[in-house]
Design a protein around this motif. Sequence first.
Motif, mmCIF file in Angstrom:
data_model
loop_
_atom_site.group_PDB
_atom_site.id
_atom_site.type_symbol
_atom_site.label_atom_id
_atom_site.label_comp_id
_atom_site.label_asym_id
_atom_site.label_seq_id
_atom_site.Cartn_x
_atom_site.Cartn_y
_atom_site.Cartn_z
ATOM 1 N N ASP A 148 0.852 -1.263 0.040
ATOM 2 C CA ASP A 148 -0.146 0.085 -0.037
ATOM 3 C C ASP A 148 0.833 1.122 0.083
ATOM 4 O O ASP A 148 0.625 2.134 -0.559
ATOM 5 N N LEU A 149 1.900 1.243 0.861
ATOM 6 C CA LEU A 149 2.845 2.437 1.038
ATOM 7 C C LEU A 149 3.451 2.645 -0.225
ATOM 8 O O LEU A 149 3.573 3.749 -0.655
ATOM 9 N N ALA A 161 2.525 1.878 -3.380
ATOM 10 C CA ALA A 161 1.478 2.466 -4.148
ATOM 11 C C ALA A 161 1.304 3.947 -3.953
ATOM 12 O O ALA A 161 1.196 4.577 -5.139
ATOM 13 N N GLN A 162 1.148 4.221 -2.569
ATOM 14 C CA GLN A 162 1.195 5.693 -2.606
ATOM 15 C C GLN A 162 2.309 6.542 -2.846
ATOM 16 O O GLN A 162 2.303 7.584 -3.469
ATOM 17 N N MET A 163 3.564 5.849 -2.889
ATOM 18 C CA MET A 163 4.756 6.488 -3.038
ATOM 19 C C MET A 163 4.721 6.791 -4.707
ATOM 20 O O MET A 163 5.310 7.697 -5.257
ATOM 21 N N LEU A 208 2.473 7.565 -6.706
ATOM 22 C CA LEU A 208 1.625 8.573 -7.101
ATOM 23 C C LEU A 208 2.491 9.930 -7.041
ATOM 24 O O LEU A 208 2.163 10.789 -7.519
ATOM 25 N N HIS A 209 3.513 9.740 -5.961
ATOM 26 C CA HIS A 209 4.236 11.093 -5.977
ATOM 27 C C HIS A 209 5.306 11.056 -6.843
ATOM 28 O O HIS A 209 6.699 11.906 -6.852
ATOM 29 N N LEU A 235 2.376 7.590 5.711
ATOM 30 C CA LEU A 235 3.340 8.192 4.810
ATOM 31 C C LEU A 235 3.447 9.502 4.959
ATOM 32 O O LEU A 235 2.477 10.296 4.866
#
Length: 83
Positions: free
Chosen positions: A9-10, A12-14, A16-17, A76
Motif C-alpha cells: 500500500d505504501l 502504491a502511495q509513493m 503517486l508522488h 506516509l
Amino acid sequence: MHESRLTADLLAQMGLHRTGTITGVRLRVGALAAVSPAALRHGIAAGAQERWGRAPHVEVEVGDDPAERGALSVMLLSVTVEG
C-alpha cells in the motif's frame, strides 16, 4: 504478512508522488499499530529497488502515545524526489 500488505500500500502511495527518483521516505508508525519498523524499512527499500531500480533512504518514526490520533495506523509523512 501484515507488514507486506502495508508495504504494498505504501509503495502504491509513493508511486503517486513519483515524478523523478525517490530518494527518501518518512513514515510514522503509531504506538498501537503492531507493526515492525525494521520490517517496514526493509520492505519499502526492497520493494522500491524492485519496482524503480533504487532503494530510498527510509526513516520510520515510532509513536509512543497510545491516546494520540493515528496510534493504530502507519502514515506516509513525506516522499523526497530528485530529478
